[in-house]
Design a protein around this motif. Structure first.
Motif, short mmCIF file in Angstrom:
data_model
loop_
_atom_site.label_atom_id
_atom_site.label_comp_id
_atom_site.label_asym_id
_atom_site.label_seq_id
_atom_site.Cartn_x
_atom_site.Cartn_y
_atom_site.Cartn_z
N ASP A 90 0.86 -1.19 0.00
CA ASP A 90 0.00 0.00 0.00
C ASP A 90 0.89 1.24 0.00
O ASP A 90 1.24 1.78 1.06
CB ASP A 90 -0.92 -0.03 1.23
N LEU A 91 1.28 1.70 -1.20
CA LEU A 91 2.23 2.80 -1.32
C LEU A 91 1.70 4.09 -0.72
O LEU A 91 2.46 4.91 -0.19
CB LEU A 91 2.60 3.03 -2.79
N GLN A 92 0.39 4.29 -0.80
CA GLN A 92 -0.20 5.49 -0.21
C GLN A 92 0.01 5.50 1.30
O GLN A 92 0.37 6.54 1.89
CB GLN A 92 -1.68 5.56 -0.55
N LEU A 93 -0.18 4.35 1.93
CA LEU A 93 0.07 4.22 3.36
C LEU A 93 1.55 4.42 3.66
O LEU A 93 1.91 5.12 4.61
CB LEU A 93 -0.39 2.85 3.85
N PHE A 94 2.42 3.81 2.84
CA PHE A 94 3.86 3.95 3.06
C PHE A 94 4.26 5.42 3.09
O PHE A 94 4.96 5.87 3.99
CB PHE A 94 4.66 3.26 1.94
N SER A 95 3.83 6.16 2.07
CA SER A 95 4.20 7.56 1.96
C SER A 95 3.75 8.35 3.19
O SER A 95 4.51 9.14 3.75
CB SER A 95 3.59 8.16 0.69
N ARG A 96 2.51 8.10 3.61
CA ARG A 96 1.98 8.84 4.76
C ARG A 96 2.76 8.53 6.04
O ARG A 96 3.11 9.43 6.80
CB ARG A 96 0.51 8.50 4.94
N LEU A 97 3.07 7.26 6.26
CA LEU A 97 3.77 6.87 7.47
C LEU A 97 5.22 7.36 7.46
O LEU A 97 5.74 7.79 8.50
CB LEU A 97 3.73 5.35 7.65
#
Length: 297
Positions: A90-97
């Motif tokens: 989940d790249l979107q989650l990765f970026s946010r975290l």
């Protein structure tokens, strides 16, 4: 040994994993990306991973209820109800975290991936033979999930690869462990760092994929394999034990690698994160374009 299920998650939303249990053939079919809204992003979301972990635990409990030492081989098939197998983490989650400095949360996600991956490879000692049916692209973590399985059946035209190096990262949820069981380490490292999407026909020649079948015939090929395997169930159980004795896959090894993945992810600079976010937008556009064509088979 079986990995303990450490985090069970209960959701009241429609399931993202469609689980079909066939008692006559001793087979559990798990279809990712089920019952989803239009423009769904077919990646390993935390919700999907939790559902996979819960399903794996149910299967394990059912196997534990059958104490017959002569019980035959059981099959676990991983497939997808989307037009792709899985586009990975989940790249979107990765970026946010990563941007938020939330290393602990990123590690929690990575450990969840590793538990699911380990269960695909070794769900219940020697009892289970896992099969990946790759009917569309399998990228990043999607490729890793297929590699965790004992047999990979892919349909013509599908592609598999690791795009992580595009944003200066490496695939850290089992790629090295499982790919080096199929090809030489030097080849595995090249594949992990070249960002190529390999045609499954090429992967078959390399020994990464076990079978390539015409488009639309992946699930039938799996059924035929299951029927053949039922005649040699005792031999397959023995091979599971031999494989683990001679070339063991351990949860500890997978967790050590994924800790390094988290450290590397937290070191990403703004350029890498922006590339990651561009990939997210490209995947979302792809999902939106494919949404009208999705049907269950």
């Amino acid at each position: 040994m079986s990995v303990p299920i450490s985090r069970l998650h209960v959701s009241h939303e429609a399931a993202l994993l469609r689980h079909v249990s066939e008692h006559a053939s001793r087979t559990d079919w798990c279809y990712m990306h089920a019952d989803v809204a239009s423009a769904y992003h077919p990646c390993f979301s935390e919700r999907l991973l939790h559902e996979m972990l819960q399903t794996q635990e149910r299967i394990r409990r059912n196997l534990a209820a059958d104490p017959d030492p002569k019980a035959g081989i059981h099959h676990l098939v991983l497939a997808s109800d989307s037009d792709v197998f899985n586009l990975g983490g989940d790249l979107q989650l990765f970026s946010r975290l990563i941007r938020g400095g939330q290393r602990g949360r990123l590690l929690e996600y990575a450990q969840l991936c590793v538990e699911v991956a380990f269960n695909l490879h070794r769900l219940y000692d020697d009892r289970v033979h896992s099969i990946a049916v790759v009917e569309g692209d399998a990228l990043g973590g999607g490729f890793e999930a297929a590699l965790c399985c004992h047999t990979i059946i892919a349909e013509e035209g599908a592609g598999m690869g690791f795009p992580e190096v595009l944003f200066d990262l490496f695939p850290g949820m089992g790629a090295y462990t499982f790919l080096t069981r199929r090809v030489a380490p030097v080849v595995a490292e090249r594949m992990m760092l070249d960002a190529r999407v390999y045609p499954v026909e090429e992967l078959l020649r390399m020994g990464v994929v076990d079978m390539v079948v015409p488009r639309g015939q992946g699930r039938q090929a799996a059924r035929e394999l299951i029927r053949r395997n039922q005649r040699i169930g005792n031999a397959l159980r023995a091979m599971n034990t031999v494989r683990q004795a001679c070339n063991p896959v351990t949860l500890d090894e997978l967790l050590k690698v994924t800790h390094e993945w988290v450290d590397a992810a937290m070191r990403l600079n703004d350029r890498g994160l922006k590339t990651m976010e561009r990939l997210v937008r490209a995947q979302q556009r792809r999902a939106q374009a494919a949404a009208p064509a999705l049907t269950l088979v």
